[in-house]
Design a protein around this motif. Structure first.
Motif, PDB file in Angstrom:
ATOM      1  N   PHE A   2       0.809  -1.214   0.000  1.00  0.00           N
ATOM      2  CA  PHE A   2       0.000   0.000   0.000  1.00  0.00           C
ATOM      3  C   PHE A   2       0.847   1.271   0.000  1.00  0.00           C
ATOM      4  CE2 PHE A   2      -2.435  -3.433   1.949  1.00  0.00           C
ATOM      5  CZ  PHE A   2      -3.509  -3.480   1.068  1.00  0.00           C
ATOM      6  N   SER A   3       2.117   1.154   0.278  1.00  0.00           N
ATOM      7  CA  SER A   3       2.985   2.337   0.242  1.00  0.00           C
ATOM      8  C   SER A   3       3.117   2.888  -1.175  1.00  0.00           C
ATOM      9  CB  SER A   3       4.369   2.011   0.810  1.00  0.00           C
ATOM     10  OG  SER A   3       5.017   1.021   0.018  1.00  0.00           O
ATOM     11  N   THR A   4       2.786   2.073  -2.172  1.00  0.00           N
ATOM     12  CA  THR A   4       2.864   2.549  -3.553  1.00  0.00           C
ATOM     13  C   THR A   4       1.909   3.702  -3.809  1.00  0.00           C
ATOM     14  OG1 THR A   4       2.912   1.801  -5.848  1.00  0.00           O
ATOM     15  CG2 THR A   4       1.112   0.987  -4.512  1.00  0.00           C
ATOM     16  N   ILE A   5       0.880   3.814  -2.966  1.00  0.00           N
ATOM     17  CA  ILE A   5      -0.083   4.908  -3.097  1.00  0.00           C
ATOM     18  C   ILE A   5       0.614   6.257  -3.024  1.00  0.00           C
ATOM     19  CG2 ILE A   5      -2.075   6.008  -1.967  1.00  0.00           C
ATOM     20  CD1 ILE A   5      -2.869   3.198  -0.995  1.00  0.00           C
ATOM     21  N   ARG A   6       1.671   6.337  -2.235  1.00  0.00           N
ATOM     22  CA  ARG A   6       2.345   7.610  -1.988  1.00  0.00           C
ATOM     23  C   ARG A   6       2.949   8.213  -3.252  1.00  0.00           C
ATOM     24  NH1 ARG A   6       3.764   8.613   3.542  1.00  0.00           N
ATOM     25  NH2 ARG A   6       2.601   7.172   4.873  1.00  0.00           N
ATOM     26  N   GLY A   7       3.244   7.394  -4.223  1.00  0.00           N
ATOM     27  CA  GLY A   7       3.832   7.914  -5.446  1.00  0.00           C
ATOM     28  C   GLY A   7       2.905   8.798  -6.251  1.00  0.00           C
ATOM     29  N   SER A   8       1.598   8.693  -6.005  1.00  0.00           N
ATOM     30  CA  SER A   8       0.630   9.465  -6.782  1.00  0.00           C
ATOM     31  C   SER A   8       0.166  10.731  -6.087  1.00  0.00           C
ATOM     32  CB  SER A   8      -0.601   8.591  -7.095  1.00  0.00           C
ATOM     33  OG  SER A   8      -0.242   7.463  -7.850  1.00  0.00           O
ATOM     34  N   PHE A   9       0.534  10.906  -4.819  1.00  0.00           N
ATOM     35  CA  PHE A   9      -0.023  12.001  -4.037  1.00  0.00           C
ATOM     36  C   PHE A   9       1.058  12.841  -3.373  1.00  0.00           C
ATOM     37  CE2 PHE A   9      -3.272   8.736  -4.249  1.00  0.00           C
ATOM     38  CZ  PHE A   9      -4.420   9.457  -4.533  1.00  0.00           C
ATOM     39  N   VAL A  10       0.708  14.086  -3.115  1.00  0.00           N
ATOM     40  CA  VAL A  10       1.549  14.948  -2.293  1.00  0.00           C
ATOM     41  C   VAL A  10       1.348  14.539  -0.841  1.00  0.00           C
ATOM     42  CG1 VAL A  10       1.963  17.315  -1.532  1.00  0.00           C
ATOM     43  CG2 VAL A  10       1.402  16.849  -3.940  1.00  0.00           C
ATOM     44  N   ILE A  11       2.431  14.228  -0.163  1.00  0.00           N
ATOM     45  CA  ILE A  11       2.346  13.694   1.189  1.00  0.00           C
ATOM     46  C   ILE A  11       2.260  14.833   2.209  1.00  0.00           C
ATOM     47  CG2 ILE A  11       3.417  12.144   2.866  1.00  0.00           C
ATOM     48  CD1 ILE A  11       2.572  10.851   0.195  1.00  0.00           C
ATOM     49  N   ASP A  12       1.304  14.715   3.123  1.00  0.00           N
ATOM     50  CA  ASP A  12       1.198  15.671   4.219  1.00  0.00           C
ATOM     51  C   ASP A  12       1.092  14.905   5.534  1.00  0.00           C
ATOM     52  OD1 ASP A  12      -1.440  14.745   4.401  1.00  0.00           O
ATOM     53  OD2 ASP A  12      -2.222  16.402   3.202  1.00  0.00           O
ATOM     54  N   ASP A  13       0.881  15.637   6.620  1.00  0.00           N
ATOM     55  CA  ASP A  13       0.865  15.009   7.948  1.00  0.00           C
ATOM     56  C   ASP A  13      -0.280  14.020   8.123  1.00  0.00           C
ATOM     57  OD1 ASP A  13       3.075  16.478   8.621  1.00  0.00           O
ATOM     58  OD2 ASP A  13       1.950  18.058   9.635  1.00  0.00           O
ATOM     59  N   ASP A  14      -1.329  14.172   7.325  1.00  0.00           N
ATOM     60  CA  ASP A  14      -2.504  13.315   7.480  1.00  0.00           C
ATOM     61  C   ASP A  14      -2.502  12.125   6.524  1.00  0.00           C
ATOM     62  OD1 ASP A  14      -3.555  15.085   9.392  1.00  0.00           O
ATOM     63  OD2 ASP A  14      -4.402  16.351   7.807  1.00  0.00           O
ATOM     64  N   PHE A  15      -1.420  11.985   5.742  1.00  0.00           N
ATOM     65  CA  PHE A  15      -1.504  11.004   4.659  1.00  0.00           C
ATOM     66  C   PHE A  15      -1.529   9.561   5.150  1.00  0.00           C
ATOM     67  CE2 PHE A  15      -0.364   8.492   0.985  1.00  0.00           C
ATOM     68  CZ  PHE A  15      -1.170   9.068   0.016  1.00  0.00           C
ATOM     69  N   GLN A  16      -0.909   9.255   6.274  1.00  0.00           N
ATOM     70  CA  GLN A  16      -0.939   7.881   6.766  1.00  0.00           C
ATOM     71  C   GLN A  16      -2.371   7.407   6.967  1.00  0.00           C
ATOM     72  OE1 GLN A  16       1.785   5.716   7.147  1.00  0.00           O
ATOM     73  NE2 GLN A  16       0.046   4.300   7.213  1.00  0.00           N
ATOM     74  N   ALA A  17      -3.238   8.291   7.440  1.00  0.00           N
ATOM     75  CA  ALA A  17      -4.648   7.930   7.614  1.00  0.00           C
ATOM     76  C   ALA A  17      -5.299   7.636   6.270  1.00  0.00           C
ATOM     77  CB  ALA A  17      -5.390   9.051   8.336  1.00  0.00           C
ATOM     78  N   VAL A  18      -4.894   8.363   5.248  1.00  0.00           N
ATOM     79  CA  VAL A  18      -5.420   8.133   3.897  1.00  0.00           C
ATOM     80  C   VAL A  18      -4.988   6.759   3.393  1.00  0.00           C
ATOM     81  CG1 VAL A  18      -5.311   8.934   1.506  1.00  0.00           C
ATOM     82  CG2 VAL A  18      -5.480  10.592   3.373  1.00  0.00           C
ATOM     83  N   GLU A  19      -3.715   6.448   3.570  1.00  0.00           N
ATOM     84  CA  GLU A  19      -3.196   5.139   3.156  1.00  0.00           C
ATOM     85  C   GLU A  19      -3.885   4.012   3.919  1.00  0.00           C
ATOM     86  OE1 GLU A  19       1.029   2.881   3.688  1.00  0.00           O
ATOM     87  OE2 GLU A  19       1.113   4.937   2.924  1.00  0.00           O
ATOM     88  N   ASP A  20      -4.143   4.224   5.190  1.00  0.00           N
ATOM     89  CA  ASP A  20      -4.782   3.193   6.013  1.00  0.00           C
ATOM     90  C   ASP A  20      -6.197   2.888   5.549  1.00  0.00           C
ATOM     91  OD1 ASP A  20      -2.518   2.968   7.546  1.00  0.00           O
ATOM     92  OD2 ASP A  20      -3.254   4.231   9.183  1.00  0.00           O
ATOM     93  N   ILE A  21      -6.893   3.868   4.990  1.00  0.00           N
ATOM     94  CA  ILE A  21      -8.251   3.634   4.480  1.00  0.00           C
ATOM     95  C   ILE A  21      -8.224   2.590   3.372  1.00  0.00           C
ATOM     96  CG2 ILE A  21     -10.126   4.692   3.152  1.00  0.00           C
ATOM     97  CD1 ILE A  21      -9.596   7.258   4.742  1.00  0.00           C
TER      98      ILE A  21
END
Length: 406
Positions: free
Chosen positions: A214-233
């Motif tokens: 699921f860490s591959t999701i990060r390649g498509s998005f600008v990462i901010d402090d709340d992004f871990q919650a987005v990845e967890d969804i």
């Protein structure tokens, strides 16, 4: 591949292996944001070939208004980039097999220091990129390719800067493209039902330890402090709160298939519906036989079709010995007829026959149909509806984070 309808005697001329006439690797896709090396040289080589065909096909008995461009995987992405290019329209239809420009792997972030790394690998140390490029221009091409491979340098289509007097082909991300050439273009697009099968069917139990697909999701998005919650969804949707183990092998395969291939294809189709494309045909190749291209090569017996498995039913495969089974031969006959019908008529099933007993319905905004290419052929609606609808909502909710629109 380019398919050209020879209307005089219903003959399809195949200009196969387009890769033999365009540059690859650092020669085709090094992007330095300079007029001398703007990037996408390989795509521009393809466009020269397409212009030649458009200008000359009539001399060979072909119809200049019935040219179909076809690609699979990276070839499919190249096909779509040619369609989206803000230049003249050189073909009338496209077939996209397992790859679209909305896939997270389609547009590369260029490494502007690549010439320095390649030159150093070959014994020429400099901190000047122009000097490194000049050195590489005189070096043995086999050594340059070898150095690129040894350094794990990847070269692919990039977003070009515009320069006066320099032809550009890709200057804006597909998300931002007006797609002016899409209007009235007929489209066939699809994928296999288990695109990432090989990655997970051949992975040993130890390969799941500390695996975070699921860490591959990060390649498509600008990462901010709340992004871990987005990845967890996303993680919870596909595997709940379970730790990653071999027991979740196929759930993880579904995620990667959806992320890299399935949802990007739906995204492409949705865009084409909005941009006024012509007729759109959607398919999923599900058949599991003895000629599944990749599974056969690696002796994988899991049911379903992996990435590129459909090629074994469209082209002769030298590594497959013996005559096709009766079922395999039927799938061969069905696929080649469907593809040829689309090229010739813009409709893969202009009439139903014993070989093609079902009518392949168009995709519309209200009837999202697709053809399941299996034995038997069946027309269904919205493949993997729950999963792809989730991803559609996920992207809409996080649109502000997408790298291409920030």
């Amino acid at each position: 591949m380019i398919l050209v309808n020879k209307c005089n005697f219903n003959f399809i001329s195949l200009l196969n292996h387009l890769s033999t006439i365009f540059r690859l690797g650092p020669y085709g896709f090094m992007c330095l944001d300079t007029p001398e090396v703007p990037g996408n040289q390989g795509l521009k080589d393809q466009r020269l070939a397409l212009r030649w065909i458009k200008n000359n096909i009539a001399a060979f008995g072909g119809d200049v208004n019935k040219i179909t461009l076809v690609g699979e995987s990276a070839g499919s992405v190249s096909t779509e980039f040619q369609l989206l290019a803000n230049q003249e329209k050189l073909f009338n239809q496209v077939i996209l097999q397992s790859g679209t420009v909305f896939g997270p792997w389609a547009v590369s972030t260029p490494d502007l220091t690549a010439p320095l790394k390649l030159a150093a690998r070959l014994g020429f140390d400099t901190e000047d990129v122009d000097e490194a490029v000049a050195f590489l221009a005189t070096a043995d091409s086999n050594l340059v390719i070898g150095a690129s491979t040894a350094l794990w340098l990847g070269f692919g289509p990039c977003l070009e800067k515009k320069f006066d007097g320099v032809e550009s082909i890709l200057t804006e991300h597909p998300i931002d493209s007006d797609m002016v050439n899409v209007k009235n273009t007929n489209i066939m697009a699809g994928y296999t039902n288990k695109e990432q099968l090989m990655s997970f069917a051949t992975r040993p139990p130890s390969g799941f330890e500390n695996l975070n697909v699921f860490s591959t999701i990060r390649g498509s998005f600008v990462i901010d402090d709340d992004f871990q919650a987005v990845e967890d969804i996303v993680r919870r949707f596909y595997i709940g709160d379970e730790p990653v183990t071999e027991a979740l092998r196929w759930n993880l395969m579904n995620f990667e298939s959806d992320w890299f291939f399935n949802y990007p294809t739906q995204w492409t189709i949705d865009n084409y519906l909005e941009k006024g494309a012509g007729d759109i045909y959607y398919y999923v190749f599900s058949y599991s036989g003895q000629r599944n291209f990749v599974k056969s090569r690696f002796n994988v017996t899991v049911e379903g079709a992996a990435h590129a498995d459909e090629l074994g039913y469209q082209f002769d495969q030298a590594f497959v010995t013996g005559a096709p089974t009766a079922d395999d031969q039927r799938v061969i006959d069905q696929m080649t007829t469907l593809w040829a019908n689309f090229v010739k008529h813009g409709d893969p099933t202009p009439t139903t026959t014993e070989l093609l007993p079902v009518k392949w319905s168009l995709v519309t905004k209200t009837t999202y149909t697709y053809l399941d290419l299996d034995n038997p052929l069946t027309v269904k609606r919205r493949p993997y509806s729950d999963r792809l609808t989730f991803l559609q909502l996920f992207f809409k909710a996080n649109w502000h984070r997408l790298r291409a629109v920030n």
